[in-house]
Design a protein around this motif. Sequence first.
Motif, PDB file in Angstrom:
ATOM      1  N   GLN A 148       0.689  -0.873   0.107  1.00  0.00           N
ATOM      2  CA  GLN A 148      -0.285   0.131   0.297  1.00  0.00           C
ATOM      3  C   GLN A 148       0.672   1.359  -0.247  1.00  0.00           C
ATOM      4  O   GLN A 148       1.820   1.329   1.347  1.00  0.00           O
ATOM      5  CB  GLN A 148      -1.085  -0.241   1.023  1.00  0.00           C
ATOM      6  CG  GLN A 148      -1.908   1.265   0.944  1.00  0.00           C
ATOM      7  CD  GLN A 148      -3.062   0.990   2.252  1.00  0.00           C
ATOM      8  OE1 GLN A 148      -2.756  -0.198   2.910  1.00  0.00           O
ATOM      9  NE2 GLN A 148      -4.274   1.458   1.912  1.00  0.00           N
ATOM     10  N   LYS A 164      -2.566   5.621  -1.964  1.00  0.00           N
ATOM     11  CA  LYS A 164      -3.175   4.545  -2.887  1.00  0.00           C
ATOM     12  C   LYS A 164      -3.781   3.902  -2.010  1.00  0.00           C
ATOM     13  O   LYS A 164      -3.965   3.226  -0.770  1.00  0.00           O
ATOM     14  CB  LYS A 164      -2.301   4.217  -3.960  1.00  0.00           C
ATOM     15  CG  LYS A 164      -1.744   5.229  -4.865  1.00  0.00           C
ATOM     16  CD  LYS A 164      -0.941   4.226  -6.050  1.00  0.00           C
ATOM     17  CE  LYS A 164      -0.134   6.171  -6.063  1.00  0.00           C
ATOM     18  NZ  LYS A 164       0.246   5.173  -7.566  1.00  0.00           N
ATOM     19  N   GLN A 165      -4.809   2.547  -3.165  1.00  0.00           N
ATOM     20  CA  GLN A 165      -5.464   1.074  -2.379  1.00  0.00           C
ATOM     21  C   GLN A 165      -4.659  -0.240  -1.482  1.00  0.00           C
ATOM     22  O   GLN A 165      -3.788  -0.223  -2.939  1.00  0.00           O
ATOM     23  CB  GLN A 165      -6.137   0.708  -3.417  1.00  0.00           C
ATOM     24  CG  GLN A 165      -7.503   1.673  -3.054  1.00  0.00           C
ATOM     25  CD  GLN A 165      -9.224   0.640  -3.588  1.00  0.00           C
ATOM     26  OE1 GLN A 165      -9.087   0.691  -4.720  1.00  0.00           O
ATOM     27  NE2 GLN A 165      -9.963   1.681  -3.347  1.00  0.00           N
TER      28      GLN A 165
END
Length: 114
Positions: A39, A43-44
């Motif tokens: 991660q 961001k995911q």
Amino acid sequence: QLQFVESGGGLVQAGGSLTLSCTASRGTLSGYTIGWHRQAPGKQRELVAHITGGGSITYADSVKGRFTISRDNAKNTVYLQMLSLKPEDTAVYYCNSRMGSWSWGQGTQVTVTS
């Protein structure tokens, strides 16, 4: 359930390498499909590689040819060897099931400078 402990992160220059280790403080990894996820800030979390109990391996396109996942059941450890690191590989790296079904560990920070 499994409790993961990740280690091996650090600060490296672009083009450098690191090897991450994932072990379980409770339970055995043997027989399970284990994935390395990362991660980056803002961001995911994404799955970058996973290895089945039988040793089948899948990589995300972004790391294919640069990262190698492996496991040593005798040591109850799954590794992620990372070569030719890029600044965009900077992230906290975690191990978990492929789907992230178990509790997340602390992760290990990888920072790649240009």
